[in-house]
Design an enzyme around this catalytic site. Structure first.
Site, PDB file in Angstrom:
ATOM      1  N   ARG A  52      41.293  28.278  19.683  1.00 16.59           N
ATOM      2  CA  ARG A  52      42.632  28.323  18.964  1.00 16.59           C
ATOM      3  C   ARG A  52      42.740  26.967  17.949  1.00 16.59           C
ATOM      4  NH1 ARG A  52      48.055  29.207  22.402  1.00 16.59           N
ATOM      5  NH2 ARG A  52      47.637  27.303  22.792  1.00 16.59           N
ATOM      6  N   ARG A 100      52.576   9.135   0.497  1.00 17.12           N
ATOM      7  CA  ARG A 100      53.389  10.222   0.596  1.00 17.12           C
ATOM      8  C   ARG A 100      53.343  11.036  -0.732  1.00 17.12           C
ATOM      9  NH1 ARG A 100      58.064  12.759  -0.042  1.00 17.12           N
ATOM     10  NH2 ARG A 100      58.626  14.298   1.550  1.00 17.12           N
ATOM     11  N   HIS A 102      53.041  15.449  -1.428  1.00 17.25           N
ATOM     12  CA  HIS A 102      52.951  17.004  -1.008  1.00 17.25           C
ATOM     13  C   HIS A 102      51.495  17.434  -0.909  1.00 17.25           C
ATOM     14  CE1 HIS A 102      57.253  16.477  -1.084  1.00 17.25           C
ATOM     15  NE2 HIS A 102      57.152  17.377  -0.197  1.00 17.25           N
ATOM     16  N   LYS A 149      49.361  26.896  15.454  1.00 20.17           N
ATOM     17  CA  LYS A 149      50.134  25.980  16.334  1.00 20.17           C
ATOM     18  C   LYS A 149      50.273  24.558  15.942  1.00 20.17           C
ATOM     19  CE  LYS A 149      49.833  24.944  21.493  1.00 20.17           C
ATOM     20  NZ  LYS A 149      51.307  25.279  21.812  1.00 20.17           N
ATOM     21  N   GLU A 182      59.153  35.618  20.909  1.00 25.75           N
ATOM     22  CA  GLU A 182      58.673  34.673  22.026  1.00 25.75           C
ATOM     23  C   GLU A 182      59.715  33.789  22.111  1.00 25.75           C
ATOM     24  OE1 GLU A 182      55.137  32.579  20.514  1.00 25.75           O
ATOM     25  OE2 GLU A 182      56.064  32.104  18.846  1.00 25.75           O
TER      26      GLU A 182
HETATM   27  N1  PMP Z   1      54.792  30.272  22.041  1.00 21.29           N
HETATM   28  C1  PMP Z   1      55.145  29.010  21.715  1.00 21.29           C
HETATM   29  C2  PMP Z   1      56.031  28.985  20.446  1.00 21.29           C
HETATM   30  C3  PMP Z   1      54.319  27.956  22.401  1.00 21.29           C
HETATM   31  O1  PMP Z   1      54.653  26.850  21.947  1.00 21.29           O
HETATM   32  C4  PMP Z   1      53.592  28.040  23.593  1.00 21.29           C
HETATM   33  C5  PMP Z   1      53.069  26.739  24.492  1.00 21.29           C
HETATM   34  N2  PMP Z   1      52.279  26.104  23.620  1.00 21.29           N
HETATM   35  C6  PMP Z   1      53.162  29.277  23.908  1.00 21.29           C
HETATM   36  C7  PMP Z   1      53.723  30.502  23.352  1.00 21.29           C
HETATM   37  C8  PMP Z   1      52.298  29.736  24.944  1.00 21.29           C
HETATM   38  O2  PMP Z   1      51.098  29.601  24.655  1.00 21.29           O
HETATM   39  P1  PMP Z   1      49.985  28.829  25.878  1.00 21.29           P
HETATM   40  O3  PMP Z   1      49.735  30.024  26.682  1.00 21.29           O
HETATM   41  O4  PMP Z   1      48.826  28.885  25.045  1.00 21.29           O
HETATM   42  O5  PMP Z   1      50.441  27.558  26.300  1.00 21.29           O
END
Ligand code: PMP
Length: 286
Positions: A52, A100, A102, A149, A182
């Site tokens: 990931r 700095r 962008h 992420k 989520e």
């Molecule tokens: N959604 C978000 C926004 C998160 O920050 C996380 C944790 N990192 C998760 C879901 C869960 O992901 P994982 O199971 O890979 O920790």
């Protein structure tokens, strides 16, 4: 024992672990991260977390600063130097240090890498799960690319703080159609009246949690049916059970949403079974 952090090639005491003021992570949230559980001194689901990470980096066009194998060595060494048996390892990669501006910096600019590791008492997590957690719902005000992420977590920070101030532990984001996306740092699940697990498809609106993926395998082993589809807050309020998943929470039962009890207001058997079986399915490389 003093804590040690890895910062751009050096293992340094935690108190001296600093990055430059013009690090693009600091100025633009121009970076990505991973959090991996450490159990018995070993990383859990390292392979999936690294996959990931590579995907996140590719999506924002940061090159992997060192081969994955070398990065694995750094992660393990940071865990070792901090003598973490049970806890978490945190890895962050940013687009590096540059004046700095962008626009992307010179392609030769080395990405910055920071790794920290921290012990956590498993008994505390178990106590939280045994009680179940309360959550609140908040409008999802994040950008569309939550599949990456990134360290740009301001909406998540604000949502989770709002949860805390409401006496809850997590906030569930709700999209314009009234569907739960989520949590601030977790994926969201419900169990329907006929015992099916429901969680939002990872194609839009959520991060594809590693724990979410593993929990699907656990569900299969337990012969539970999983339905990847959107669900509303209303459906969640009427669900038999609800729970959240993440590398730091495994599967943790949700017993209250916006002040209303879910099911009988206690952790349900499905969430409990998923939690108990999680580490039998998760990959631990020894
Ligand atoms: N959604 C978000 C926004 C998160 O920050 C996380 C944790 N990192 C998760 C879901 C869960 O992901 P994982 O199971 O890979 O920790």
């Amino acid at each position: 024992m003093s804590r040690i952090a890895y910062v751009n090639g050096l293992y340094v005491p935690h108190a001296e672990a600093v990055v430059h003021v013009e690090d693009r992570g600091y100025q633009f949230a121009d970076g990505v991260y991973e959090v991996c559980e450490v159990r018995g001194g070993h990383m859990v689901d390292e392979r999936r977390h690294m996959e990931r990470l590579v995907r996140s980096l590719n999506e924002i066009r940061i090159r992997l600063p060192m081969p994955l194998a070398a990065l694995g060595v750094v992660l393990r060494e940071t865990v070792r130097r901090n003598r973490v048996r049970n806890g978490f390892v945190y890895l962050q990669v940013t687009r590096g240090v540059a004046r700095r501006d962008h626009y992307f910096p010179d392609p030769e600019t080395p990405p910055s890498i920071v790794v920290t590791a921290r012990a956590a008492d498993p008994a505390k997590g178990e106590a939280v799960a045994a009680q179940g957690i309360a959550i609140i719902t908040v409008p999802d005000n994040r950008w569309e690319r939550v599949d990456i992420k990134t360290v740009g977590l301001l909406p998540n920070v604000l949502a989770k703080e709002a949860a805390r101030q409401a006496g809850a532990r997590e906030a569930w984001f709700v999209d314009r159609d009234g569907n739960v996306t989520e949590g601030g740092s977790t994926n969201a699940w419900i169990v329907t009246g006929d015992g099916k697990l429901v969680t939002r498809p990872a194609e839009s609106g959520i991060l594809r949690g590693i724990t979410r993926t593993v929990i699907m395998e656990v569900a299969e082993k337990l012969q539970l049916r999983v339905e990847e589809r959107a669900f509303t807050v209303k459906e969640a309020l009427g669900a038999r059970e609800a729970f959240v998943t993440s590398a730091t929470n495994f599967a943790t039962p949700v017993v209250r949403i916006d002040g209303q009890s879910i099911g009988d207001g206690k952790p349900g058997p499905v969430a409990r079974a998923l939690r108990e079986n999680f580490h039998k399915v998760a990959e631990i490389a020894r």
